[in-house]
Design a protein around this motif. Structure first.
Motif, PDB file in Angstrom:
ATOM      1  N   SER A   1     121.495  59.936 -20.747  1.00  0.00           N
ATOM      2  CA  SER A   1     120.476  60.425 -19.813  1.00  0.00           C
ATOM      3  C   SER A   1     119.059  60.090 -20.252  1.00  0.00           C
ATOM      4  O   SER A   1     118.113  60.374 -19.528  1.00  0.00           O
ATOM      5  N   CYS A   2     118.899  59.466 -21.415  1.00  0.00           N
ATOM      6  CA  CYS A   2     117.547  59.230 -21.944  1.00  0.00           C
ATOM      7  C   CYS A   2     117.316  57.820 -22.488  1.00  0.00           C
ATOM      8  O   CYS A   2     116.167  57.471 -22.789  1.00  0.00           O
ATOM      9  N   SER A   3     118.347  57.007 -22.643  1.00  0.00           N
ATOM     10  CA  SER A   3     118.200  55.755 -23.391  1.00  0.00           C
ATOM     11  C   SER A   3     117.352  54.713 -22.681  1.00  0.00           C
ATOM     12  O   SER A   3     117.185  54.731 -21.457  1.00  0.00           O
TER      13      SER A   3
ATOM     14  N   THR B   1     103.827  72.796 -26.081  1.00  0.00           N
ATOM     15  CA  THR B   1     103.492  74.202 -25.841  1.00  0.00           C
ATOM     16  C   THR B   1     104.216  74.782 -24.631  1.00  0.00           C
ATOM     17  O   THR B   1     104.104  75.969 -24.353  1.00  0.00           O
ATOM     18  N   SER B   2     104.948  73.945 -23.897  1.00  0.00           N
ATOM     19  CA  SER B   2     105.597  74.411 -22.667  1.00  0.00           C
ATOM     20  C   SER B   2     106.629  75.499 -22.977  1.00  0.00           C
ATOM     21  O   SER B   2     107.401  75.390 -23.925  1.00  0.00           O
ATOM     22  N   HIS B   3     106.639  76.540 -22.147  1.00  0.00           N
ATOM     23  CA  HIS B   3     107.606  77.631 -22.330  1.00  0.00           C
ATOM     24  C   HIS B   3     108.618  77.693 -21.188  1.00  0.00           C
ATOM     25  O   HIS B   3     109.512  78.526 -21.206  1.00  0.00           O
ATOM     26  N   GLY B   4     108.463  76.855 -20.171  1.00  0.00           N
ATOM     27  CA  GLY B   4     109.396  76.849 -19.057  1.00  0.00           C
ATOM     28  C   GLY B   4     110.462  75.797 -19.250  1.00  0.00           C
ATOM     29  O   GLY B   4     110.828  75.459 -20.368  1.00  0.00           O
ATOM     30  N   VAL B   5     110.969  75.276 -18.133  1.00  0.00           N
ATOM     31  CA  VAL B   5     111.942  74.197 -18.194  1.00  0.00           C
ATOM     32  C   VAL B   5     111.185  72.885 -18.318  1.00  0.00           C
ATOM     33  O   VAL B   5     110.257  72.626 -17.563  1.00  0.00           O
ATOM     34  N   CYS B   6     111.562  72.064 -19.291  1.00  0.00           N
ATOM     35  CA  CYS B   6     110.930  70.762 -19.472  1.00  0.00           C
ATOM     36  C   CYS B   6     111.506  69.780 -18.451  1.00  0.00           C
ATOM     37  O   CYS B   6     112.705  69.520 -18.467  1.00  0.00           O
ATOM     38  N   LEU B   7     110.667  69.250 -17.585  1.00  0.00           N
ATOM     39  CA  LEU B   7     111.111  68.193 -16.690  1.00  0.00           C
ATOM     40  C   LEU B   7     110.777  66.859 -17.337  1.00  0.00           C
ATOM     41  O   LEU B   7     109.619  66.615 -17.686  1.00  0.00           O
ATOM     42  N   PRO B   8     111.762  66.002 -17.526  1.00  0.00           N
ATOM     43  CA  PRO B   8     111.500  64.736 -18.214  1.00  0.00           C
ATOM     44  C   PRO B   8     110.551  63.846 -17.428  1.00  0.00           C
ATOM     45  O   PRO B   8     110.518  63.892 -16.190  1.00  0.00           O
ATOM     46  N   LEU B   9     109.781  63.044 -18.137  1.00  0.00           N
ATOM     47  CA  LEU B   9     108.854  62.090 -17.535  1.00  0.00           C
ATOM     48  C   LEU B   9     109.266  60.687 -17.964  1.00  0.00           C
ATOM     49  O   LEU B   9     109.289  60.401 -19.164  1.00  0.00           O
ATOM     50  N   PRO B  10     109.575  59.801 -17.024  1.00  0.00           N
ATOM     51  CA  PRO B  10     110.027  58.456 -17.406  1.00  0.00           C
ATOM     52  C   PRO B  10     108.949  57.675 -18.148  1.00  0.00           C
ATOM     53  O   PRO B  10     107.750  57.861 -17.920  1.00  0.00           O
ATOM     54  N   ALA B  11     109.401  56.795 -19.046  1.00  0.00           N
ATOM     55  CA  ALA B  11     108.493  55.849 -19.692  1.00  0.00           C
ATOM     56  C   ALA B  11     108.217  54.719 -18.699  1.00  0.00           C
ATOM     57  O   ALA B  11     108.626  54.781 -17.543  1.00  0.00           O
TER      58      ALA B  11
ATOM     59  N   TYR C   1     113.401  50.360 -18.958  1.00  0.00           N
ATOM     60  CA  TYR C   1     114.713  50.687 -18.393  1.00  0.00           C
ATOM     61  C   TYR C   1     115.351  49.491 -17.682  1.00  0.00           C
ATOM     62  O   TYR C   1     116.426  49.625 -17.112  1.00  0.00           O
ATOM     63  N   TRP C   2     114.669  48.341 -17.704  1.00  0.00           N
ATOM     64  CA  TRP C   2     115.204  47.179 -16.983  1.00  0.00           C
ATOM     65  C   TRP C   2     116.054  46.322 -17.909  1.00  0.00           C
ATOM     66  O   TRP C   2     115.565  45.747 -18.868  1.00  0.00           O
ATOM     67  N   PHE C   3     117.334  46.253 -17.608  1.00  0.00           N
ATOM     68  CA  PHE C   3     118.273  45.476 -18.423  1.00  0.00           C
ATOM     69  C   PHE C   3     118.471  44.087 -17.836  1.00  0.00           C
ATOM     70  O   PHE C   3     118.740  43.938 -16.640  1.00  0.00           O
ATOM     71  N   CYS C   4     118.351  43.076 -18.688  1.00  0.00           N
ATOM     72  CA  CYS C   4     118.690  41.699 -18.328  1.00  0.00           C
ATOM     73  C   CYS C   4     119.722  41.190 -19.327  1.00  0.00           C
ATOM     74  O   CYS C   4     119.618  41.470 -20.517  1.00  0.00           O
ATOM     75  N   PRO C   5     120.682  40.420 -18.867  1.00  0.00           N
ATOM     76  CA  PRO C   5     121.719  39.947 -19.782  1.00  0.00           C
ATOM     77  C   PRO C   5     121.176  39.083 -20.916  1.00  0.00           C
ATOM     78  O   PRO C   5     121.772  38.988 -21.972  1.00  0.00           O
TER      79      PRO C   5
ATOM     80  N   ASP D   1     118.180  48.407 -13.244  1.00  0.00           N
ATOM     81  CA  ASP D   1     117.550  49.571 -13.877  1.00  0.00           C
ATOM     82  C   ASP D   1     118.677  50.436 -14.453  1.00  0.00           C
ATOM     83  O   ASP D   1     119.589  50.846 -13.728  1.00  0.00           O
ATOM     84  N   ILE D   2     118.615  50.723 -15.759  1.00  0.00           N
ATOM     85  CA  ILE D   2     119.758  51.400 -16.392  1.00  0.00           C
ATOM     86  C   ILE D   2     119.904  52.855 -15.926  1.00  0.00           C
ATOM     87  O   ILE D   2     121.007  53.397 -15.931  1.00  0.00           O
ATOM     88  N   CYS D   3     118.805  53.490 -15.506  1.00  0.00           N
ATOM     89  CA  CYS D   3     118.915  54.874 -15.010  1.00  0.00           C
ATOM     90  C   CYS D   3     119.647  54.899 -13.669  1.00  0.00           C
ATOM     91  O   CYS D   3     120.577  55.700 -13.463  1.00  0.00           O
TER      92      CYS D   3
END
Length: 389
Positions: free
Chosen positions: A29-31, A195-205, A210-214, A226-228
């Protein structure tokens, strides 16, 4: 024992099946694109950078156990520092020839290595055998939970056979006597802003990560995926961008903002903040599917799944043409572990809807532990298990 006499060690079942599955969830979910062709990686600094610092928590006790075992195995009479921690997966076509882990001038600080296998040769992937150039064991067939430890110098020159099918998952750590290469100090400086105390929503790089080429030719958007989006596709889900009607928006930006998930001709009306948010929830659902009870589904949950309109279907297909231009390449890259259509079909949009709350509870629990551990981590300048947390 002397590190000269015993330069390597293999321990079976060092990680539990539950630990392996949790790390697999984090990686899938993060790679991002890795350092070698057909390799994907998830580093701890990347988790912090993408607003998922809480996902460091599952690594903490494992890192401690590995460090203690390395020190005991190789009779270290000096302080050892963790130099690098990362989840690394090898897909079809990935391999590396004979080398030692300190074989570059910028790697000379590496004294010891530990590679933990998160899945198994023959079951989850083919190829990918680990081989030592000399002394026994000459060949290691990875099995989930096993760890191999060795000195990073030329006493342990090794290689990895080409992966021919599936995805070979590992947790890799390197250790150094040099405190200036202490990974903990670098991570703590980045965590100090948490410092966040709620739910962390991920932010894409950035999207190119995330773009895979052979052939690692990231400049050619017509070859690759796109691997995601691909990992969602492999589990049977498509992406519906809520920004699809904005023709002025670059295609890649559509994954950075609000979107929905679809399957077949149905759409889940609940919105996700971005592609990483959707991917984390779906991978969590895949990980915990057997535990998430879907038999007593409330009517309001069922009502969140709607039939798609023609325009919504068009938006999905347009996005797929941009991010998954070659669907066959996805299957050949990630391999036969995803050829089980029964598993793919067992995941549905109602289950995703139910998984959102469980994912939020899991995230909040880890974040709470992270925030309660941080003061001690900063005091001692080490990332360690804090019992009160």
């Amino acid at each position: 024992m002397s590190e000269i006499e015993h330069p390597r060690l293999i321990l079976h079942n060092f990680l539990s099946p539950a630990e392996c599955k949790e790390l697999e969830f984090i990686h899938k979910s993060c790679s991002t694109i890795g350092y070698r062709p057909n390799v994907f990686s998830t580093t701890l600094s990347h988790l912090i950078a993408t607003n998922s610092p809480h996902l460091i928590i599952p690594f903490v006790s494992i890192r401690e156990r590995l460090k203690e075992t390395i020190e005991e195995t190789f009779g270290c009479e000096f302080e050892l520092f963790i130099e690098f921690t990362g989840l690394i997966s090898w897909c079809r076509g990935a391999s590396i020839g004979w080398h030692s882990d300190d074989n570059r001038s910028y790697l000379k600080q590496r004294d010891f290595a530990a590679v933990c296998y998160l899945n198994s040769y023959g079951k989850d992937f083919k190829g990918g055998l680990f081989r030592f150039q000399s002394r026994e064991p000459a060949t290691v067939a990875p099995s989930a939970g096993d760890v191999i430890m060795y000195t990073a110098d030329d006493r342990n020159i090794h290689s990895v056979d080409e992966v021919t099918d599936g995805e070979r998952l590992t947790l890799a750590l390197w250790f150094s006597r040099d405190s200036s290469h202490d990974e903990d100090a670098k991570l703590l400086s980045r965590l100090s802003q948490c410092t966040s105390h709620g739910v962390c929503l991920p932010l894409p790089a950035s999207t190119n990560m995330y773009w895979f080429c052979p052939h690692q030719d990231a400049s050619n958007q017509n070859i690759g995926f796109d691997i995601c989006v691909a990992r969602l596709h492999l589990l049977g889900f498509d992406v519906h961008s809520l920004q699809g009607e904005d023709n002025s928006m670059d295609g890649s930006e559509q994954l950075m903002g609000p979107l929905q998930l679809a399957k077949g001709r149905e759409l889940l009306t609940q919105k996700f903040a971005n592609i990483l948010h959707a991917l984390q929830v779906v991978q969590f659902y895949h990980w915990k599917a057997s535990e998430l009870k879907t038999s007593n589904v409330e009517n309001d949950t069922l009502e969140e799944v709607k039939a798609m309109s023609h325009s919504q279907l068009e938006t999905i297909n347009t996005l797929k043409s941009v991010f998954l231009p070659d669907e066959v390449l996805i299957t050949t890259t990630f391999g036969y572990s995803y050829s089980d259509e029964d598993r793919k079909d067992s995941l549905d949009l109602t289950g995703v809807s139910l998984a959102i709350t469980s994912w939020e509870e899991y995230t909040s629990k880890l974040l709470k532990e992270l925030l309660s551990s941080l003061p001690q981590w900063k005091t001692y300048q080490t990332i360690h298990k804090v019992e009160s947390a």
